[in-house]
Design an enzyme around this catalytic site. Structure first.
Site, short mmCIF file in Angstrom:
data_model
loop_
_atom_site.label_atom_id
_atom_site.label_comp_id
_atom_site.label_asym_id
_atom_site.label_seq_id
_atom_site.Cartn_x
_atom_site.Cartn_y
_atom_site.Cartn_z
N ASP A 1 0.56 -16.66 -17.41
CA ASP A 1 -0.40 -15.64 -17.00
C ASP A 1 -1.12 -16.02 -15.70
O ASP A 1 -1.56 -15.17 -14.92
CB ASP A 1 -1.46 -15.42 -18.08
CG ASP A 1 -0.96 -15.54 -19.50
OD1 ASP A 1 0.00 -16.29 -19.73
OD2 ASP A 1 -1.54 -14.91 -20.39
N ASP B 1 -8.91 -17.50 -15.64
CA ASP B 1 -8.90 -16.03 -15.65
C ASP B 1 -9.73 -15.38 -14.54
O ASP B 1 -9.81 -14.15 -14.48
CB ASP B 1 -9.39 -15.51 -17.01
CG ASP B 1 -8.37 -15.75 -18.11
OD1 ASP B 1 -7.18 -15.50 -17.85
OD2 ASP B 1 -8.75 -16.19 -19.20
N1 GLY Z 1 -3.78 -13.51 -20.35
C1 GLY Z 1 -3.87 -13.37 -21.76
C2 GLY Z 1 -2.91 -12.41 -22.30
O1 GLY Z 1 -2.04 -11.91 -21.62
O2 GLY Z 1 -3.05 -12.12 -23.49
#
Ligand code: GLY
Length: 392
Positions: A175, A116
């Site tokens: 993601d 992230d």
């Molecule tokens: N990246 C985590 C979500 O989209 O919930």
């Protein structure tokens, strides 16, 4: 946000779509930006002075839940403040953005906890550097890109998303495409060329493995650590392993559009169009804000996900600038605009809480953050408003 694509988008838009802008000028973007600034001003008054930032207002509450820099969403609030600075040029926002951005500094000198880092550091320091050219920000972005690259597994060809949760192999979630922007930027701004190669390899491996034949995305892909072979596609936040989780497909559309911008490789553009096509074709809601999962069993009573609509609306504005097909361009622009107008007319949270939007869904299978306000919905909504404003 990249200035070159905005220049291109504006030129193409002015040449080919004058009717579009004339027909739609009743939508007042400035009014929506003022609304966001008013809401953010209210939020600033309730944030504790302890290094945290606002993440969520749960359904039924009007109080923010705050998180520290380690949370995956910690970059969105400072990112919103940078966008407000960009929108208003008011130094008040720059001061606040700088303060909340600096809370994330430890990420640049810590071991990578997960993928992230792009969401966290590029939305905060990245937007800050774009607007101020502050050299301290640049150093932090470059260090963080190197940290993110430590999660790359060359045998697989992707960055591992969740090292703490192996799920039976090397896991990569869709993601993760969003975090490649940090690597591209670093490679072009003094970082190693290797970061560019890692980003391209991740995108190629994902393109080849992470999608079903109809171009809908799995949420999680599990690969063998040693051989790099695909083991299986599954879900974590979607309804089922075979369903189309709305935000996952949104990350994919936005991610591959961004990878095309950074590489100019037409295979990524072609792929982004395919991902957008299946999303738009399967979107059944009249207001173009999707259910949280396109295959949720309780449709039409399933919760919506305003965050997915915000992400896709912003991505489609960019994608529209990369096609010469006038019909397709017009479809992207018209639908993106309709998404932004829907969010503005029917999803704003002015009477409920001080976020921008209601009706986002975070993690439905875990029973958390369902039909609530979430900072990443607000971030991409504000980004989409700014992109739309630049088109005009
Ligand atoms: N990246 C985590 C979500 O989209 O919930």
């Amino acid at each position: 946000m990249n200035s070159k694509f905005l220049a291109l988008i504006s030129a193409v838009f002015l040449l080919g779509n004058q009717g579009y802008s004339q027909k739609n000028d009743s939508f007042n973007i400035k009014k929506q930006l003022d609304y966001c600034a008013d809401q953010a001003s209210k939020t600033l008054k309730v944030i504790p002075n302890d290094g945290t930032s606002p993440r969520t207002v749960l359904n039924g509450s009007n109080e923010w839940k705050f998180v520290n820099y380690k949370d995956w969403t910690s970059g969105f609030w400072p990112g919103e403040l940078w966008y407000l600075y960009e929108a208003t040029k008011d130094k008040k926002w720059e001061k606040e953005a700088d303060k909340f951005t600096r809370f994330l500094t430890p990420l640049s000198v810590s071991k990578a906890a997960d993928h992230d880092l792009g969401f966290q550091v590029f939305n905060s320091f990245g937007n800050g550097y774009r607007l101020t050219k502050n050299k301290e920000y640049k150093e932090i972005i470059l260090k963080t890109a190197d940290t993110l690259a430590t999660l790359f597994n060359p045998k697989v060809g992707t960055i591992q998303s969740w090292p703490h949760n192996k799920m039976g192999g090397h896991n990569t979630i869709i993601d993760n495409m969003m975090n490649l922007e940090l690597l591209f930027w670093a490679s072009k701004n003094g970082g190693s060329k290797n970061l560019y190669d890692i980003a391209v390899r991740h995108a190629e491996t994902t393109m080849n493995n992470h999608f079903r034949p109809d171009y809908t995305s799995y949420h999680v892909l599990i690969y063998d650590f040693e051989t790099g072979k695909k083991i299986k596609g599954r879900t974590a936040q979607g309804y089922s392993d075979d369903s189309m989780w709305a935000r996952g497909q949104a990350w994919a559309i936005y991610g591959f559009t961004m990878v095309y911008r950074e590489t100019k490789d037409p295979k990524f553009l072609d792929f982004a169009h395919k991902l957008a096509r299946v999303y738009l074709d399967k979107l059944t809601t009249e207001d173009l804000v999707p259910y949280w999962d396109f295959n949720a069993p309780d449709i039409p009573n399933a919760p919506r996900d305003a965050s997915a609509a915000a992400i896709v609306s912003s991505a489609l504005l960019e994608l529209s600038s990369y096609t010469k097909d006038k019909t397709l361009k017009n479809e992207y622009l018209t639908k993106s605009k309709k998404m932004i107008v829907s969010l503005s007319d029917n999803y704003q949270s002015r009477d409920v809480n001080s976020a921008f939007l209601l009706h986002a869904t975070g993690h439905k299978p875990a029973g958390s953050e369902i039909d609530c306000s979430i900072n990443y919905a607000d971030y991409y909504y504000l980004e989409a408003l700014l992109r739309l404003q630049k088109l005009k």
